[in-house]
Enzyme design. Structure first.
Site, PDB file in Angstrom:
ATOM      1  N   ASN A   7      48.005  88.462  56.401  1.00 40.32           N
ATOM      2  CA  ASN A   7      49.411  88.386  56.917  1.00 40.32           C
ATOM      3  C   ASN A   7      50.254  89.315  56.346  1.00 40.32           C
ATOM      4  O   ASN A   7      50.472  89.214  54.991  1.00 40.32           O
ATOM      5  CB  ASN A   7      49.995  86.971  56.828  1.00 40.32           C
ATOM      6  CG  ASN A   7      51.502  86.834  57.422  1.00 40.32           C
ATOM      7  OD1 ASN A   7      52.328  87.786  57.131  1.00 40.32           O
ATOM      8  ND2 ASN A   7      51.921  85.794  58.012  1.00 40.32           N
ATOM      9  N   HIS A  43      53.960  87.905  61.689  1.00 35.13           N
ATOM     10  CA  HIS A  43      54.751  86.786  62.148  1.00 35.13           C
ATOM     11  C   HIS A  43      56.283  87.323  62.720  1.00 35.13           C
ATOM     12  O   HIS A  43      57.158  87.180  61.773  1.00 35.13           O
ATOM     13  CB  HIS A  43      55.019  85.550  61.345  1.00 35.13           C
ATOM     14  CG  HIS A  43      55.514  84.348  61.652  1.00 35.13           C
ATOM     15  ND1 HIS A  43      54.915  83.050  61.266  1.00 35.13           N
ATOM     16  CD2 HIS A  43      56.483  84.007  62.332  1.00 35.13           C
ATOM     17  CE1 HIS A  43      55.681  82.179  61.882  1.00 35.13           C
ATOM     18  NE2 HIS A  43      56.700  82.597  62.498  1.00 35.13           N
ATOM     19  N   GLU A  70      51.664  85.524  65.483  1.00 33.22           N
ATOM     20  CA  GLU A  70      52.026  83.951  65.398  1.00 33.22           C
ATOM     21  C   GLU A  70      53.488  84.062  65.291  1.00 33.22           C
ATOM     22  O   GLU A  70      54.197  85.221  65.035  1.00 33.22           O
ATOM     23  CB  GLU A  70      51.557  83.458  63.984  1.00 33.22           C
ATOM     24  CG  GLU A  70      52.298  84.180  62.832  1.00 33.22           C
ATOM     25  CD  GLU A  70      51.627  83.766  61.292  1.00 33.22           C
ATOM     26  OE1 GLU A  70      50.434  83.027  61.379  1.00 33.22           O
ATOM     27  OE2 GLU A  70      52.547  83.404  60.456  1.00 33.22           O
ATOM     28  N   HIS A 198      48.562  78.718  55.357  1.00 39.26           N
ATOM     29  CA  HIS A 198      49.915  78.354  54.582  1.00 39.26           C
ATOM     30  C   HIS A 198      49.436  77.866  53.288  1.00 39.26           C
ATOM     31  O   HIS A 198      48.954  76.911  52.840  1.00 39.26           O
ATOM     32  CB  HIS A 198      50.696  77.292  55.339  1.00 39.26           C
ATOM     33  CG  HIS A 198      52.315  77.845  55.240  1.00 39.26           C
ATOM     34  ND1 HIS A 198      52.931  77.710  54.293  1.00 39.26           N
ATOM     35  CD2 HIS A 198      53.018  78.437  56.222  1.00 39.26           C
ATOM     36  CE1 HIS A 198      53.950  78.231  54.422  1.00 39.26           C
ATOM     37  NE2 HIS A 198      54.364  78.558  55.805  1.00 39.26           N
ATOM     38  N   ASP A 199      49.995  78.674  52.196  1.00 36.12           N
ATOM     39  CA  ASP A 199      49.855  78.288  50.909  1.00 36.12           C
ATOM     40  C   ASP A 199      48.293  78.415  50.408  1.00 36.12           C
ATOM     41  O   ASP A 199      48.035  77.875  49.313  1.00 36.12           O
ATOM     42  CB  ASP A 199      50.627  77.038  50.528  1.00 36.12           C
ATOM     43  CG  ASP A 199      51.880  77.067  50.843  1.00 36.12           C
ATOM     44  OD1 ASP A 199      52.850  77.794  49.885  1.00 36.12           O
ATOM     45  OD2 ASP A 199      52.592  76.620  51.727  1.00 36.12           O
ATOM     46  N   GLY A 221      49.224  85.323  53.424  1.00 35.69           N
ATOM     47  CA  GLY A 221      50.082  86.310  53.153  1.00 35.69           C
ATOM     48  C   GLY A 221      50.527  86.292  51.824  1.00 35.69           C
ATOM     49  O   GLY A 221      50.268  87.104  51.022  1.00 35.69           O
ATOM     50  N   HIS A 222      51.439  85.202  51.448  1.00 33.08           N
ATOM     51  CA  HIS A 222      52.219  85.359  50.206  1.00 33.08           C
ATOM     52  C   HIS A 222      51.376  85.464  49.077  1.00 33.08           C
ATOM     53  O   HIS A 222      51.740  86.357  48.426  1.00 33.08           O
ATOM     54  CB  HIS A 222      53.227  84.040  50.365  1.00 33.08           C
ATOM     55  CG  HIS A 222      53.948  83.814  49.100  1.00 33.08           C
ATOM     56  ND1 HIS A 222      55.258  84.690  49.174  1.00 33.08           N
ATOM     57  CD2 HIS A 222      54.079  83.207  47.878  1.00 33.08           C
ATOM     58  CE1 HIS A 222      55.959  84.239  48.064  1.00 33.08           C
ATOM     59  NE2 HIS A 222      55.132  83.626  47.027  1.00 33.08           N
TER      60      HIS A 222
HETATM   61  N1  PXP Z   1      50.077  80.462  59.152  1.00 33.55           N
HETATM   62  C1  PXP Z   1      51.365  80.596  59.517  1.00 33.55           C
HETATM   63  C2  PXP Z   1      51.687  79.799  61.117  1.00 33.55           C
HETATM   64  C3  PXP Z   1      52.645  80.793  58.969  1.00 33.55           C
HETATM   65  O1  PXP Z   1      53.882  80.942  59.391  1.00 33.55           O
HETATM   66  C4  PXP Z   1      52.150  81.623  57.754  1.00 33.55           C
HETATM   67  C5  PXP Z   1      53.533  82.154  56.728  1.00 33.55           C
HETATM   68  O2  PXP Z   1      54.114  83.053  57.679  1.00 33.55           O
HETATM   69  C6  PXP Z   1      50.912  81.546  56.949  1.00 33.55           C
HETATM   70  C7  PXP Z   1      49.944  81.215  58.138  1.00 33.55           C
HETATM   71  C8  PXP Z   1      50.742  82.151  55.781  1.00 33.55           C
HETATM   72  O3  PXP Z   1      50.943  81.520  54.917  1.00 33.55           O
HETATM   73  P1  PXP Z   1      51.349  82.093  53.479  1.00 33.55           P
HETATM   74  O4  PXP Z   1      52.212  83.305  53.443  1.00 33.55           O
HETATM   75  O5  PXP Z   1      51.613  81.050  52.626  1.00 33.55           O
HETATM   76  O6  PXP Z   1      49.827  82.520  53.065  1.00 33.55           O
END
Ligand code: PXP
Length: 245
Positions: A7, A43, A70, A198-199, A221-222
């Site tokens: 991401n 996103h 997304e 996510h995370d 991503g993060h």
């Molecule tokens: N999946 C979705 C639906 C998200 O909104 C995000 C954050 O934009 C991610 C995955 C990736 O999450 P992270 O940035 O914590 O890795």
């Protein structure tokens, strides 16, 4: 093979903070692919505070792996953007305007009729559709009824539990993973593909990947971009890839 989709929203945030084109998002996406990522995720949000709609058109021209867009499909501008670009995959996320980041999955039962309608629109355009959901069996069944190709498991609760176990020095255990494994078993039974995100980070990724049957893709991503500050982008992409092998 579990695919790693990177991401790149955070790179866009960095670029936007100074108004120029540094870092160059298009070059970064191409480099990330060259370093071994299997996909690029964006996103876009209506306020364009990180990914801009024009970025998506530019990325579509150069991404040679899988482009995953997304976002909130109740925004018509998002639907139009996805249909105009026809990515490999669209991931439907129920986030609201100005939300800092996604913080819950779809209620696929309450919104069954709407989801069925919007999923049909994307599928008719030849786009694979994934729905962002919490690891709840009824929500997975609802995703199947709505016609999704895949689910994306919302992994924040896993990441928190993993971190808690690590800080207590007990290590991850069944409690950490159980709802996600049960969700995956149900998705496999129903013929739904499984993504997750996510995370996720380089500490918690391997345990997740090892314990989720049928996991096809993670989107990160993060943490990955934060690690790249210390380790470099190429090295970081490869470290994350190794956690999946
Ligand atoms: N999946 C979705 C639906 C998200 O909104 C995000 C954050 O934009 C991610 C995955 C990736 O999450 P992270 O940035 O914590 O890795």
């Amino acid at each position: 093979m579990i695919k790693l989709s990177v991401n790149i929203n955070k790179l866009a945030t960095l670029r936007n903070s100074r108004g120029g084109n540094n870092p160059n998002l298009i070059k970064a996406a191409q480099d990330i692919e060259r370093y071994g990522a299997d996909g690029i995720t964006v996103h876009p949000r209506p306020d364009e505070r990180h990914i801009r709609y024009t970025d998506v058109f530019e990325l579509k021209k150069v991404v040679t792996t899988e482009l995953n867009i997304e976002g909130n499909c109740t925004e018509q501008s998002f639907v139009d953007l996805v249909l105009a670009n026809k990515p490999t995959q669209v991931t439907l996320v129920p986030d609201s305007l100005n939300q800092l980041t996604s913080n819950h999955g779809w209620n696929t039962i309450e919104h069954a009729a709407y989801l069925k309608e919007i999923i049909t629109i994307f599928k008719n355009a030849g786009i694979r559709v994934s729905i962002f959901i919490d690891p709840i069996i009824e929500m997975i069944e609802g995703a199947k009824v709505a016609g999704a190709d895949r689910i994306e498991l919302y992994t924040e609760s896993y990441a928190k539990q993993f971190a808690a176990c690590s800080s207590e020095l007990t290590g991850p255990n069944e409690l950490t993973i159980a709802p996600f494994r049960a969700a995956a078993v149900k998705a496999n039974e129903l013929g739904l593909g499984i993504n997750a995100g996510h995370d996720l980070d380089f500490k918690n990724l391997k345990y997740f990947a090892k314990n989720i049957p049928g996991l096809l893709e993670v989107s990160i991503g993060h943490a990955l971009i934060c690690d790249a500050i210390y380790l470099g982008l190429e090295n970081t992409v490869q470290i994350y890839k190794r956690q999946l092998s």
